[in-house]
Design a protein around this motif. Structure first.
Motif, PDB file in Angstrom:
ATOM      1  N   ALA A 113      -6.655 -27.784 -27.808  1.00  0.00           N
ATOM      2  CA  ALA A 113      -7.380 -29.046 -27.674  1.00  0.00           C
ATOM      3  C   ALA A 113      -6.376 -30.113 -27.271  1.00  0.00           C
ATOM      4  O   ALA A 113      -5.334 -30.265 -27.907  1.00  0.00           O
ATOM      5  CB  ALA A 113      -8.067 -29.426 -28.982  1.00  0.00           C
ATOM      6  N   PHE A 114      -6.682 -30.839 -26.207  1.00  0.00           N
ATOM      7  CA  PHE A 114      -5.780 -31.875 -25.701  1.00  0.00           C
ATOM      8  C   PHE A 114      -6.235 -33.237 -26.218  1.00  0.00           C
ATOM      9  O   PHE A 114      -6.984 -33.957 -25.560  1.00  0.00           O
ATOM     10  CB  PHE A 114      -5.742 -31.834 -24.178  1.00  0.00           C
ATOM     11  N   VAL A 115      -5.776 -33.565 -27.416  1.00  0.00           N
ATOM     12  CA  VAL A 115      -6.173 -34.805 -28.075  1.00  0.00           C
ATOM     13  C   VAL A 115      -5.580 -35.996 -27.326  1.00  0.00           C
ATOM     14  O   VAL A 115      -4.386 -36.020 -27.001  1.00  0.00           O
ATOM     15  CB  VAL A 115      -5.705 -34.802 -29.547  1.00  0.00           C
ATOM     16  N   GLY A 116      -6.426 -36.960 -27.027  1.00  0.00           N
ATOM     17  CA  GLY A 116      -5.984 -38.157 -26.329  1.00  0.00           C
ATOM     18  C   GLY A 116      -5.984 -38.034 -24.821  1.00  0.00           C
ATOM     19  O   GLY A 116      -5.664 -38.992 -24.120  1.00  0.00           O
ATOM     20  N   SER A 117      -6.350 -36.862 -24.293  1.00  0.00           N
ATOM     21  CA  SER A 117      -6.365 -36.656 -22.844  1.00  0.00           C
ATOM     22  C   SER A 117      -7.764 -36.896 -22.286  1.00  0.00           C
ATOM     23  O   SER A 117      -8.738 -37.060 -23.025  1.00  0.00           O
ATOM     24  CB  SER A 117      -5.924 -35.227 -22.502  1.00  0.00           C
ATOM     25  N   VAL A 118      -7.883 -36.866 -20.976  1.00  0.00           N
ATOM     26  CA  VAL A 118      -9.175 -37.063 -20.330  1.00  0.00           C
ATOM     27  C   VAL A 118     -10.137 -35.924 -20.677  1.00  0.00           C
ATOM     28  O   VAL A 118     -11.359 -36.107 -20.653  1.00  0.00           O
ATOM     29  CB  VAL A 118      -8.988 -37.200 -18.798  1.00  0.00           C
ATOM     30  N   TYR A 119      -9.600 -34.750 -21.027  1.00  0.00           N
ATOM     31  CA  TYR A 119     -10.447 -33.614 -21.404  1.00  0.00           C
ATOM     32  C   TYR A 119     -10.465 -33.369 -22.915  1.00  0.00           C
ATOM     33  O   TYR A 119     -10.731 -32.260 -23.368  1.00  0.00           O
ATOM     34  CB  TYR A 119      -9.999 -32.356 -20.651  1.00  0.00           C
ATOM     35  N   GLU A 120     -10.216 -34.412 -23.689  1.00  0.00           N
ATOM     36  CA  GLU A 120     -10.270 -34.291 -25.143  1.00  0.00           C
ATOM     37  C   GLU A 120     -11.615 -33.738 -25.612  1.00  0.00           C
ATOM     38  O   GLU A 120     -11.676 -32.787 -26.400  1.00  0.00           O
ATOM     39  CB  GLU A 120     -10.019 -35.656 -25.789  1.00  0.00           C
ATOM     40  N   HIS A 121     -12.699 -34.332 -25.152  1.00  0.00           N
ATOM     41  CA  HIS A 121     -14.032 -33.927 -25.622  1.00  0.00           C
ATOM     42  C   HIS A 121     -14.307 -32.461 -25.322  1.00  0.00           C
ATOM     43  O   HIS A 121     -14.695 -31.692 -26.213  1.00  0.00           O
ATOM     44  CB  HIS A 121     -15.099 -34.796 -24.962  1.00  0.00           C
ATOM     45  N   GLU A 122     -14.096 -32.055 -24.077  1.00  0.00           N
ATOM     46  CA  GLU A 122     -14.399 -30.688 -23.684  1.00  0.00           C
ATOM     47  C   GLU A 122     -13.571 -29.673 -24.454  1.00  0.00           C
ATOM     48  O   GLU A 122     -14.089 -28.640 -24.897  1.00  0.00           O
ATOM     49  CB  GLU A 122     -14.175 -30.510 -22.178  1.00  0.00           C
ATOM     50  N   THR A 123     -12.292 -29.969 -24.632  1.00  0.00           N
ATOM     51  CA  THR A 123     -11.434 -28.982 -25.305  1.00  0.00           C
ATOM     52  C   THR A 123     -11.675 -28.939 -26.811  1.00  0.00           C
ATOM     53  O   THR A 123     -11.557 -27.879 -27.424  1.00  0.00           O
ATOM     54  CB  THR A 123      -9.948 -29.242 -24.994  1.00  0.00           C
ATOM     55  N   ILE A 145      -2.503 -27.844 -30.510  1.00  0.00           N
ATOM     56  CA  ILE A 145      -2.725 -29.244 -30.170  1.00  0.00           C
ATOM     57  C   ILE A 145      -1.827 -29.623 -29.002  1.00  0.00           C
ATOM     58  O   ILE A 145      -0.605 -29.710 -29.130  1.00  0.00           O
ATOM     59  CB  ILE A 145      -2.460 -30.169 -31.375  1.00  0.00           C
ATOM     60  N   GLY A 146      -2.445 -29.811 -27.850  1.00  0.00           N
ATOM     61  CA  GLY A 146      -1.723 -30.216 -26.654  1.00  0.00           C
ATOM     62  C   GLY A 146      -1.829 -31.715 -26.452  1.00  0.00           C
ATOM     63  O   GLY A 146      -2.690 -32.388 -27.054  1.00  0.00           O
ATOM     64  N   LEU A 147      -0.984 -32.246 -25.584  1.00  0.00           N
ATOM     65  CA  LEU A 147      -0.959 -33.688 -25.368  1.00  0.00           C
ATOM     66  C   LEU A 147      -1.334 -34.072 -23.944  1.00  0.00           C
ATOM     67  O   LEU A 147      -2.048 -35.042 -23.725  1.00  0.00           O
ATOM     68  CB  LEU A 147       0.434 -34.250 -25.692  1.00  0.00           C
ATOM     69  N   GLY A 148      -0.861 -33.327 -22.965  1.00  0.00           N
ATOM     70  CA  GLY A 148      -1.069 -33.745 -21.591  1.00  0.00           C
ATOM     71  C   GLY A 148      -0.011 -34.751 -21.171  1.00  0.00           C
ATOM     72  O   GLY A 148       0.623 -35.407 -21.995  1.00  0.00           O
ATOM     73  N   LYS A 149       0.192 -34.883 -19.878  1.00  0.00           N
ATOM     74  CA  LYS A 149       1.273 -35.729 -19.356  1.00  0.00           C
ATOM     75  C   LYS A 149       1.145 -37.184 -19.774  1.00  0.00           C
ATOM     76  O   LYS A 149       2.141 -37.869 -19.992  1.00  0.00           O
ATOM     77  CB  LYS A 149       1.319 -35.616 -17.831  1.00  0.00           C
ATOM     78  N   THR A 150      -0.071 -37.687 -19.898  1.00  0.00           N
ATOM     79  CA  THR A 150      -0.256 -39.106 -20.208  1.00  0.00           C
ATOM     80  C   THR A 150       0.113 -39.441 -21.642  1.00  0.00           C
ATOM     81  O   THR A 150       0.264 -40.615 -21.980  1.00  0.00           O
ATOM     82  CB  THR A 150      -1.713 -39.533 -19.955  1.00  0.00           C
ATOM     83  N   ASN A 151       0.248 -38.417 -22.499  1.00  0.00           N
ATOM     84  CA  ASN A 151       0.557 -38.663 -23.907  1.00  0.00           C
ATOM     85  C   ASN A 151       1.944 -38.177 -24.315  1.00  0.00           C
ATOM     86  O   ASN A 151       2.252 -38.117 -25.504  1.00  0.00           O
ATOM     87  CB  ASN A 151      -0.496 -37.992 -24.797  1.00  0.00           C
ATOM     88  N   GLU A 152       2.786 -37.841 -23.346  1.00  0.00           N
ATOM     89  CA  GLU A 152       4.126 -37.326 -23.659  1.00  0.00           C
ATOM     90  C   GLU A 152       4.908 -38.287 -24.542  1.00  0.00           C
ATOM     91  O   GLU A 152       5.678 -37.884 -25.397  1.00  0.00           O
ATOM     92  CB  GLU A 152       4.901 -37.052 -22.376  1.00  0.00           C
ATOM     93  N   ASP A 153       4.694 -39.593 -24.340  1.00  0.00           N
ATOM     94  CA  ASP A 153       5.442 -40.576 -25.123  1.00  0.00           C
ATOM     95  C   ASP A 153       5.017 -40.598 -26.581  1.00  0.00           C
ATOM     96  O   ASP A 153       5.735 -41.131 -27.433  1.00  0.00           O
ATOM     97  CB  ASP A 153       5.280 -41.979 -24.518  1.00  0.00           C
ATOM     98  N   LYS A 154       3.843 -40.006 -26.885  1.00  0.00           N
ATOM     99  CA  LYS A 154       3.336 -40.003 -28.255  1.00  0.00           C
ATOM    100  C   LYS A 154       3.784 -38.774 -29.049  1.00  0.00           C
ATOM    101  O   LYS A 154       3.457 -38.642 -30.225  1.00  0.00           O
ATOM    102  CB  LYS A 154       1.816 -40.083 -28.256  1.00  0.00           C
ATOM    103  N   LYS A 155       4.542 -37.905 -28.379  1.00  0.00           N
ATOM    104  CA  LYS A 155       4.968 -36.662 -29.027  1.00  0.00           C
ATOM    105  C   LYS A 155       5.817 -36.921 -30.269  1.00  0.00           C
ATOM    106  O   LYS A 155       5.820 -36.136 -31.205  1.00  0.00           O
ATOM    107  CB  LYS A 155       5.744 -35.806 -28.030  1.00  0.00           C
ATOM    108  N   LYS A 156       6.530 -38.047 -30.290  1.00  0.00           N
ATOM    109  CA  LYS A 156       7.388 -38.375 -31.423  1.00  0.00           C
ATOM    110  C   LYS A 156       6.712 -39.307 -32.422  1.00  0.00           C
ATOM    111  O   LYS A 156       7.329 -39.718 -33.406  1.00  0.00           O
ATOM    112  CB  LYS A 156       8.688 -38.997 -30.918  1.00  0.00           C
TER     113      LYS A 156
END
Length: 269
Positions: A113-123, A145-156
């Protein structure tokens, strides 16, 4: 004892309550990466150490390249359908079902599931549906739990990582795979009602960095790792695997694990 408990024992060591899971599912999106070009050879070499509790892999690799000497656990990657060549890596869909997993004889399934991504709902909906399907057959589900490129800064960001871990459990995952945060990781674990295991993420600069990350996660309450490239892209993967095993199952600290790593590297030479 029921089916789910029996299968979970193939993943999580009953004596230590922890697990060393090696992930070799990267090729489904990234292709033949360094370390897993000859994936059958990589699996054979690392399996021979008898240090791997469980493997995470796709059905293609399970069918064509998996031939362990013993009987380690297997988690079947059941989501995918996107690659680095496509427009959006987070647009994953279901690629296997519980009936197929049972037929293959694996011990759990995994979906992202890519939380915070454009496909959050679908996943997330896909994760919830897979959890329902798994429950029919007492099949454990690993929530990645995946992040996607747009959330890389939130990994920490421990608040964001804690959100993803909790959301995955809320949608039915029995184990969560997520990222380690150097601060407040214990809060990530405290807010998640199922076992949390850490991903490796991008390749660490050194093997010592990998050991420090794993040790920090264990001290914060993680139950182990679901990790790939930080092991099989190491200059000394089998030696590193022994050191990681020492951290997870033998209670070693980082210095003890690093000393073991150095000793095994010296033996190899």
């Amino acid at each position: 004892m029921d089916g789910k408990e029996r299968r979970l024992r193939k993943i999580i060591n009953k004596k230590t309550g922890r697990s060393l899971v090696l992930a070799v599912d990267h090729g489904m999106a990234l292709g033949a990466m360094t370390g897993i070009v000859d994936i059958a050879g990589t699996i054979r070499t690392l399996d021979a150490t008898n240090k791997v509790d469980c493997w995470l892999m796709t059905k293609g690799i399970y069918t064509h390249a998996f031939d362990p000497s013993g009987d380690p656990g297997v988690i079947l990657r059941a989501s995918g359908g996107a690659t680095i060549a496509g427009p959006e890596l987070t647009r994953e869909g279901q690629t296997a079902d519980a009936e197929e997993a049972l037929r293959l004889g694996v011990d759990a399934m995994a979906t992202t599931a890519f939380v915070g991504s454009v496909y959050e709902h679908e996943t997330l909906i896909s994760m919830a549906r897979m959890a329902t399907e798994c429950r029919k057959w007492d099949m454990p589900l690993l929530g990645v739990i995946g992040l996607g490129k747009t959330n890389e800064d939130k990994k920490k960001d421990p608040k964001f990582i804690a959100l993803g871990a909790r959301v995955g459990a809320e949608h039915g995952a029995d184990i969560i795979k997520t990222y380690y945060t150097e601060t407040d990781f214990e809060k990530v674990v405290a807010g998640c009602p199922v076992p949390v295991m850490i991903a490796g993420g991008p390749k660490c600069e050194t093997d010592l960095d990998t050991l420090n990350m794993i040790y920090g996660a264990l001290q914060g309450g993680a139950k182990g790792i679901v990790m790939g490239r930080n092991v099989w892209q190491s200059p000394h993967p089998t030696a590193l695997l022994s050191a990681v095993y020492g951290l997870i199952h033998e209670g070693m600290n980082v210095k003890e694990a690093a000393d073991l790593l150095a000793h095994e590297v010296a033996l190899d030479h």
